[in-house]
Write a protein that holds these residues in place. Sequence first.
Motif, PDB file in Angstrom:
ATOM      1  N   LEU A  13      29.285 -14.234 175.749  1.00 23.30           N
ATOM      2  CA  LEU A  13      28.548 -13.181 175.035  1.00 23.30           C
ATOM      3  C   LEU A  13      28.551 -13.491 173.545  1.00 23.30           C
ATOM      4  O   LEU A  13      28.939 -12.684 172.706  1.00 23.30           O
ATOM      5  N   ASP A  14      28.085 -14.711 173.239  1.00 22.53           N
ATOM      6  CA  ASP A  14      28.040 -15.133 171.841  1.00 22.53           C
ATOM      7  C   ASP A  14      26.609 -15.092 171.309  1.00 22.53           C
ATOM      8  O   ASP A  14      26.226 -14.170 170.611  1.00 22.53           O
ATOM      9  N   PHE A  15      25.811 -16.077 171.684  1.00 22.80           N
ATOM     10  CA  PHE A  15      24.453 -16.174 171.141  1.00 22.80           C
ATOM     11  C   PHE A  15      23.534 -16.787 172.187  1.00 22.80           C
ATOM     12  O   PHE A  15      23.910 -17.714 172.883  1.00 22.80           O
ATOM     13  N   GLY A  16      22.330 -16.250 172.317  1.00 30.88           N
ATOM     14  CA  GLY A  16      21.348 -16.805 173.248  1.00 30.88           C
ATOM     15  C   GLY A  16      20.474 -15.729 173.854  1.00 30.88           C
ATOM     16  O   GLY A  16      20.696 -14.526 173.653  1.00 30.88           O
ATOM     17  N   GLY A  17      19.470 -16.151 174.613  1.00 33.55           N
ATOM     18  CA  GLY A  17      18.525 -15.219 175.212  1.00 33.55           C
ATOM     19  C   GLY A  17      19.160 -14.288 176.220  1.00 33.55           C
ATOM     20  O   GLY A  17      18.931 -13.080 176.204  1.00 33.55           O
ATOM     21  N   ALA A  18      19.972 -14.833 177.132  1.00 33.29           N
ATOM     22  CA  ALA A  18      20.629 -14.001 178.145  1.00 33.29           C
ATOM     23  C   ALA A  18      21.580 -13.016 177.496  1.00 33.29           C
ATOM     24  O   ALA A  18      21.662 -11.846 177.881  1.00 33.29           O
ATOM     25  N   GLU A  19      22.301 -13.492 176.476  1.00 34.13           N
ATOM     26  CA  GLU A  19      23.245 -12.630 175.781  1.00 34.13           C
ATOM     27  C   GLU A  19      22.524 -11.491 175.052  1.00 34.13           C
ATOM     28  O   GLU A  19      22.964 -10.334 175.097  1.00 34.13           O
ATOM     29  N   SER A  20      21.413 -11.825 174.394  1.00 34.22           N
ATOM     30  CA  SER A  20      20.627 -10.792 173.710  1.00 34.22           C
ATOM     31  C   SER A  20      20.090  -9.774 174.708  1.00 34.22           C
ATOM     32  O   SER A  20      19.987  -8.583 174.398  1.00 34.22           O
ATOM     33  N   HIS A  21      19.752 -10.242 175.895  1.00 31.06           N
ATOM     34  CA  HIS A  21      19.329  -9.350 176.981  1.00 31.06           C
ATOM     35  C   HIS A  21      20.433  -8.333 177.266  1.00 31.06           C
ATOM     36  O   HIS A  21      20.163  -7.141 177.471  1.00 31.06           O
ATOM     37  N   GLY A  22      21.674  -8.791 177.250  1.00 34.81           N
ATOM     38  CA  GLY A  22      22.800  -7.893 177.484  1.00 34.81           C
ATOM     39  C   GLY A  22      22.883  -6.793 176.451  1.00 34.81           C
ATOM     40  O   GLY A  22      23.141  -5.625 176.778  1.00 34.81           O
ATOM     41  N   PHE A  23      22.651  -7.147 175.190  1.00 36.95           N
ATOM     42  CA  PHE A  23      22.711  -6.136 174.135  1.00 36.95           C
ATOM     43  C   PHE A  23      21.592  -5.109 174.275  1.00 36.95           C
ATOM     44  O   PHE A  23      21.802  -3.913 174.063  1.00 36.95           O
ATOM     45  N   ILE A  24      20.404  -5.560 174.662  1.00 36.07           N
ATOM     46  CA  ILE A  24      19.286  -4.629 174.852  1.00 36.07           C
ATOM     47  C   ILE A  24      19.588  -3.659 175.991  1.00 36.07           C
ATOM     48  O   ILE A  24      19.288  -2.467 175.911  1.00 36.07           O
ATOM     49  N   ILE A  25      20.205  -4.169 177.065  1.00 33.63           N
ATOM     50  CA  ILE A  25      20.622  -3.288 178.166  1.00 33.63           C
ATOM     51  C   ILE A  25      21.597  -2.238 177.649  1.00 33.63           C
ATOM     52  O   ILE A  25      21.468  -1.046 177.935  1.00 33.63           O
ATOM     53  N   ASN A  26      22.578  -2.687 176.864  1.00 32.69           N
ATOM     54  CA  ASN A  26      23.568  -1.767 176.306  1.00 32.69           C
ATOM     55  C   ASN A  26      22.917  -0.738 175.377  1.00 32.69           C
ATOM     56  O   ASN A  26      23.219   0.464 175.447  1.00 32.69           O
ATOM     57  N   LYS A  27      22.013  -1.187 174.554  1.00 32.38           N
ATOM     58  CA  LYS A  27      21.382  -0.311 173.559  1.00 32.38           C
ATOM     59  C   LYS A  27      20.584   0.809 174.209  1.00 32.38           C
ATOM     60  O   LYS A  27      20.522   1.931 173.700  1.00 32.38           O
ATOM     61  N   HIS A  28      19.948   0.501 175.351  1.00 33.96           N
ATOM     62  CA  HIS A  28      19.087   1.484 176.006  1.00 33.96           C
ATOM     63  C   HIS A  28      19.662   1.957 177.343  1.00 33.96           C
ATOM     64  O   HIS A  28      18.933   2.442 178.200  1.00 33.96           O
ATOM     65  N   SER A  29      20.972   1.822 177.510  1.00 37.56           N
ATOM     66  CA  SER A  29      21.603   2.123 178.805  1.00 37.56           C
ATOM     67  C   SER A  29      21.438   3.577 179.237  1.00 37.56           C
ATOM     68  O   SER A  29      21.362   3.865 180.430  1.00 37.56           O
ATOM     69  N   LYS A  30      21.376   4.499 178.290  1.00 40.50           N
ATOM     70  CA  LYS A  30      21.258   5.918 178.644  1.00 40.50           C
ATOM     71  C   LYS A  30      19.957   6.218 179.373  1.00 40.50           C
ATOM     72  O   LYS A  30      19.872   7.161 180.165  1.00 40.50           O
ATOM     73  N   LEU A  31      18.926   5.414 179.101  1.00 38.47           N
ATOM     74  CA  LEU A  31      17.630   5.623 179.748  1.00 38.47           C
ATOM     75  C   LEU A  31      17.676   5.255 181.227  1.00 38.47           C
ATOM     76  O   LEU A  31      16.838   5.710 182.004  1.00 38.47           O
TER      77      LEU A  31
END
Length: 201
Positions: A13-31
Motif C-alpha cells: 500500500l505504497d504507490f501505484g494504480g491498485a493502491e490508489s484504487h484502495g484509497f478511493i474505496i476507503n474515501k467513499h466507503s460509506k456510500l
Amino acid sequence: MVNKKILHIFTSLDFGGAESHGFIINKHSKLSGFEHSFIAISKGGRVEQKIRDNGGDVTILDLNHKIFSFKTLLTLFKCIRDNNPVGVHCHGSEANFYGVLAAKLANVQLIIVEEIGLPSHSAKAKFIFRYLYKLASNIIAISESVKDWIVESGEAPKHKITKIYNPVDFISIDKNVDCKSYFEICFVGRLEPLQDYYPLY
C-alpha cells in the motif's frame, strides 16, 4: 448485527494504480453500505498513510509476498479469521494467490480476485491460477486486454470475468471554464495494451 465487513488484500500500500484504487474505496466507503478494511502483505507507505489519515483500518503484515511462503499464508489466514469478513477482495497476482487460499481456509464464502496486469505466467503458474480462480466467486479484470489475456491463457472462462475499469475520483470540476466547440481528453498512464488506450479521431 449483520456482518458487513469487506477485507481488501494488496501486495503493498505504497504507490501505484491498485493502491490508489484502495484509497478511493476507503474515501467513499460509506456510500457502499459496507465496512472496508485493508491489508498489505508486504509494506505500507504513501497510500497506507492516506487511508489512515482518512480514518481507515489498515494492517501491514511486513511479510514476503513472493510465491510461495508458508509463513505468509498462515499469517494472512489468521488475520482474515480474526477479522471475520463477509467477503474478501484481492487486488493483484500475489494478493490473489495468498488471499484466495487464506480466505478459503478461513471459510469466507465471497472471494473476489482482481487482475491488474498482464503477467508472464509459466505453464506451472497458469495451472496454479486456474485452480485458484475456480475457488474465487468472481474475477475482475481492469481492462479488456486483461480480460482477454485471462481467457486466452486458459486461467478462467469468459463468463466468470467482469471488466471494471479503475475508478477515478473527481474531486472538483471548475464550472467557469470557457466552453469550446470541441473537448479535449487527457490520458495519463503507460501506453500499453492493458491500459485500453485507443486514440480518438
